[in-house]
Design a protein around this motif. Structure first.
Motif, PDB file in Angstrom:
ATOM      1  N   ALA A  92       0.828  -1.214   0.000  1.00 40.70           N
ATOM      2  CA  ALA A  92       0.000   0.000   0.000  1.00 40.70           C
ATOM      3  C   ALA A  92       0.857   1.256   0.000  1.00 40.70           C
ATOM      4  CB  ALA A  92      -0.928  -0.020   1.208  1.00 40.70           C
ATOM      5  N   LEU A  93       1.900   1.274   0.810  1.00 40.19           N
ATOM      6  CA  LEU A  93       2.790   2.442   0.869  1.00 40.19           C
ATOM      7  C   LEU A  93       3.489   2.682  -0.466  1.00 40.19           C
ATOM      8  CD1 LEU A  93       4.241   1.859   4.420  1.00 40.19           C
ATOM      9  CD2 LEU A  93       2.989   3.900   3.700  1.00 40.19           C
ATOM     10  N   LYS A  94       3.966   1.609  -1.077  1.00 38.12           N
ATOM     11  CA  LYS A  94       4.629   1.756  -2.367  1.00 38.12           C
ATOM     12  C   LYS A  94       3.668   2.289  -3.422  1.00 38.12           C
ATOM     13  CE  LYS A  94       8.203  -1.797  -1.759  1.00 38.12           C
ATOM     14  NZ  LYS A  94       8.675  -3.135  -2.212  1.00 38.12           N
ATOM     15  N   GLU A  95       2.410   1.885  -3.354  1.00 34.78           N
ATOM     16  CA  GLU A  95       1.443   2.356  -4.339  1.00 34.78           C
ATOM     17  C   GLU A  95       1.113   3.830  -4.134  1.00 34.78           C
ATOM     18  OE1 GLU A  95      -2.836   1.002  -6.261  1.00 34.78           O
ATOM     19  OE2 GLU A  95      -1.636  -0.431  -5.106  1.00 34.78           O
ATOM     20  N   ILE A  96       1.042   4.261  -2.867  1.00 31.76           N
ATOM     21  CA  ILE A  96       0.831   5.688  -2.609  1.00 31.76           C
ATOM     22  C   ILE A  96       1.981   6.501  -3.181  1.00 31.76           C
ATOM     23  CG2 ILE A  96       0.736   7.458  -0.807  1.00 31.76           C
ATOM     24  CD1 ILE A  96      -0.834   5.458   0.904  1.00 31.76           C
ATOM     25  N   LYS A  97       3.215   6.040  -2.969  1.00 29.70           N
ATOM     26  CA  LYS A  97       4.366   6.769  -3.497  1.00 29.70           C
ATOM     27  C   LYS A  97       4.340   6.804  -5.019  1.00 29.70           C
ATOM     28  CE  LYS A  97       9.247   7.674  -3.060  1.00 29.70           C
ATOM     29  NZ  LYS A  97       9.302   8.146  -4.455  1.00 29.70           N
ATOM     30  N   ARG A  98       3.971   5.684  -5.658  1.00 27.69           N
ATOM     31  CA  ARG A  98       3.883   5.674  -7.124  1.00 27.69           C
ATOM     32  C   ARG A  98       2.865   6.690  -7.607  1.00 27.69           C
ATOM     33  NH1 ARG A  98       4.683   0.007  -6.739  1.00 27.69           N
ATOM     34  NH2 ARG A  98       2.432  -0.355  -6.580  1.00 27.69           N
ATOM     35  N   TRP A  99       1.733   6.779  -6.896  1.00 28.85           N
ATOM     36  CA  TRP A  99       0.710   7.736  -7.317  1.00 28.85           C
ATOM     37  C   TRP A  99       1.241   9.163  -7.216  1.00 28.85           C
ATOM     38  CZ3 TRP A  99      -1.762  12.007  -5.608  1.00 28.85           C
ATOM     39  CH2 TRP A  99      -2.892  12.413  -6.339  1.00 28.85           C
ATOM     40  N   ILE A 100       1.904   9.496  -6.104  1.00 26.29           N
ATOM     41  CA  ILE A 100       2.433  10.852  -5.932  1.00 26.29           C
ATOM     42  C   ILE A 100       3.453  11.162  -7.023  1.00 26.29           C
ATOM     43  CG2 ILE A 100       3.814  12.338  -4.423  1.00 26.29           C
ATOM     44  CD1 ILE A 100       2.525  10.854  -2.047  1.00 26.29           C
ATOM     45  N   ASP A 101       4.346  10.228  -7.280  1.00 21.57           N
ATOM     46  CA  ASP A 101       5.403  10.460  -8.261  1.00 21.57           C
ATOM     47  C   ASP A 101       4.864  10.623  -9.674  1.00 21.57           C
ATOM     48  OD1 ASP A 101       7.225  10.269  -6.208  1.00 21.57           O
ATOM     49  OD2 ASP A 101       7.810   8.191  -6.665  1.00 21.57           O
ATOM     50  N   THR A 102       3.750   9.983  -9.986  1.00 24.63           N
ATOM     51  CA  THR A 102       3.216  10.038 -11.350  1.00 24.63           C
ATOM     52  C   THR A 102       2.132  11.094 -11.525  1.00 24.63           C
ATOM     53  OG1 THR A 102       1.656   8.254 -10.809  1.00 24.63           O
ATOM     54  CG2 THR A 102       3.765   7.626 -11.815  1.00 24.63           C
ATOM     55  N   HIS A 103       1.755  11.776 -10.456  1.00 24.66           N
ATOM     56  CA  HIS A 103       0.722  12.805 -10.562  1.00 24.66           C
ATOM     57  C   HIS A 103       1.229  14.196 -10.186  1.00 24.66           C
ATOM     58  CE1 HIS A 103      -1.830   9.239 -10.691  1.00 24.66           C
ATOM     59  NE2 HIS A 103      -2.796  10.007 -11.148  1.00 24.66           N
ATOM     60  N   ASP A 104       2.526  14.329 -10.014  1.00 25.48           N
ATOM     61  CA  ASP A 104       3.113  15.637  -9.706  1.00 25.48           C
ATOM     62  C   ASP A 104       2.401  16.307  -8.543  1.00 25.48           C
ATOM     63  OD1 ASP A 104       4.992  17.658 -10.119  1.00 25.48           O
ATOM     64  OD2 ASP A 104       3.600  18.834 -11.347  1.00 25.48           O
ATOM     65  N   GLU A 105       2.095  15.497  -7.537  1.00 22.93           N
ATOM     66  CA  GLU A 105       1.364  16.013  -6.366  1.00 22.93           C
ATOM     67  C   GLU A 105       2.329  16.648  -5.379  1.00 22.93           C
ATOM     68  OE1 GLU A 105      -2.382  16.555  -4.413  1.00 22.93           O
ATOM     69  OE2 GLU A 105      -1.832  15.879  -6.423  1.00 22.93           O
ATOM     70  N   ARG A 106       1.938  17.789  -4.816  1.00 23.33           N
ATOM     71  CA  ARG A 106       2.769  18.485  -3.826  1.00 23.33           C
ATOM     72  C   ARG A 106       2.270  18.120  -2.435  1.00 23.33           C
ATOM     73  NH1 ARG A 106       6.088  19.257  -7.942  1.00 23.33           N
ATOM     74  NH2 ARG A 106       5.602  21.044  -9.275  1.00 23.33           N
TER      75      ARG A 106
END
Length: 440
Positions: free
Chosen positions: A316-330
């Motif tokens: 779950a943690l790895k997936e959250i990080k992938r989402w942040i990295d691919t959505h340019d989220e601040r």
């Protein structure tokens, strides 16, 4: 109409038509009876530290700040009864004077004891449950104004539900806690690469009595925190006054300033969080447990949190990080990761399973909706259950399959409060409306 009430984070507001500050159980019962007579609903509120609208009062708001006394103590048995409005920051020193302590605490101590247990507040430790697992008895005022007591042997079905009752079953007026002998904690903070933390997560969680970590999503570093329990009379090395003031400045005014800068210039958020991650220093100290468990939270933020099965945490943690990295989220605040043992409380987020709690935060002046929605979707897909006192969007239809005793809780609510005296829009959403549709 009374003046507006706001929770700590400022994201929830109430405009109660009546505010009552009862000083004892009899005054709570009278306030409930008066509300029913006038066709009004009732909600009790403590410190207002919930991020969800669980305690928002549409009609009558019971403020429990005057209901905050120590009622009885059995030192030999470790049983302590306190009023429901007793704040944890006041309770802990009182227990220490008696040679007692709470077995575990969360990472802040601003809540009242009734607010903390009713929403499922927890700390971190694979061998320890949430604060509600320390409850041995409750006194409640029901919707008809009657006063009842419950425990594992007296009205056990109410006890099984009311320890984390969301305020839906009645107003808690007294809480009996199973305390333990006063103890200290040796604390060790250390930075660790995120790949190592995730790779060793089970070992780290099980080796020490208490383990948690913080991870700024834009960095490759975690701050790990490990606590080992010690006798209260062991030699202690608390954080010095100068160091404590420096910590408060850096994590308070300094972090506030960096977040304001990131709000104005969003492109600076990733380097700011990497700077914050590098600034996390290694240190060791020891002190009485309540002084180590809880820390100041001076910078305001919004927060959501889900409990996932422990064995699903890393994915779950790895997936959250992938989402942040691919959505340019601040994202200016770290993810906070903690652990808890399974318990048998009906609406506990740890009911029936060892759990890993993943909390996601955002500075209160920055947009949070897209990030929080993504975290909810990801953690929900891993069987996550949302913390009742934190922000989430789930309703009864989606919550029901996540709790084996969900329908039992709703049936009990319908039985003890058939007219919805203790309902509010949040409870209608997460528990469903009453089967007979009756409202005051």
């Amino acid at each position: 109409m009374t003046s507006a009430w706001r929770n700590w984070a400022g994201n929830e507001t109430a405009h109660p038509v009546r505010v009552v500050r009862p000083a004892d159980t009899a005054e709570v019962a009278a306030a409930v009876k008066d509300a029913v007579r006038d066709g009004l609903r009732v909600k009790a509120v403590g410190a207002g530290h919930s991020f969800s609208p669980v305690a928002v009062a549409p009609d009558v708001q019971l403020r429990l700040d005057r209901l905050s006394g120590l009622r009885s103590v059995d030192i030999a048995a470790g049983l302590v009864t306190v009023d429901a409005g007793m704040p944890l920051w006041k309770l802990n020193p009182l227990l220490a004077e008696l040679g007692l302590a709470m077995e575990i605490l969360g990472d802040i101590d601003r809540q009242t004891i009734s607010g903390a247990i009713s929403t499922g507040t927890h700390g971190s430790g694979t061998r320890f449950g949430g604060i509600a697992t320390q409850v041995r008895g409750l006194e409640l005022v029901l919707a008809d104004g009657s006063v009842v007591e419950c425990s594992a042997t007296v009205r056990p079905e109410v006890f099984a539900a009311a320890r984390i009752g969301l305020g839906a079953l009645g107003v808690i007026t007294q809480v009996t806690l199973q305390c333990v002998p006063l103890f200290a904690l040796h604390a060790r903070d250390s930075a660790m690469p995120v790949t190592e933390t995730l790779g060793r997560i089970d070992e780290l969680a099980d080796t020490d009595d208490h383990f948690e970590f913080f991870w700024f999503p834009h960095s490759t570093t975690t701050l790990t925190r490990r606590f080992r329990r010690m006798p209260a009379d062991a030699p202690l090395k608390p954080i010095g006054a100068v160091s404590r003031r420096l910590d408060e400045t850096v994590s308070g005014l300094g972090f506030e300033g960096l977040n304001r800068l990131g709000t104005r210039f969003p492109n600076l958020v990733p380097p700011i969080t990497r700077l914050a991650a590098r600034a996390m220093s290694a240190r060791e100290w020891s002190d009485l447990s309540y002084r180590v468990f809880a820390s100041a939270r001076d910078v305001r933020f919004h927060e959501g949190e889900y409990a996932v099965p422990r064995d699903r945490a890393v994915d779950a943690l790895k997936e959250i990080k992938r989402w942040i990295d691919t959505h340019d989220e601040r994202v200016s605040f770290p993810l906070e990761v903690r652990f808890a043992a399974a318990d048998d409380i009906w609406l506990s987020t740890a009911n029936g399973r060892e759990s890993c709690y993943i909390a996601f935060h955002q500075y209160h002046r920055m947009p949070h909706e897209r990030y929080f929605r993504a975290c909810e979707e990801i953690l929900g897909a891993y069987g996550g259950r949302p913390h009742w006192g934190k922000m989430h969007t789930l309703d009864a239809e989606r919550l029901r399959p996540r709790y084996e005793r969900f329908d039992d809780f709703v049936a009990l609510r319908d039985s003890v409060d058939p007219a919805g005296v203790f309902a509010n829009p949040y409870l209608d959403r997460v528990l469903g409306t009453y089967s007979d549709g009756v409202r005051p």
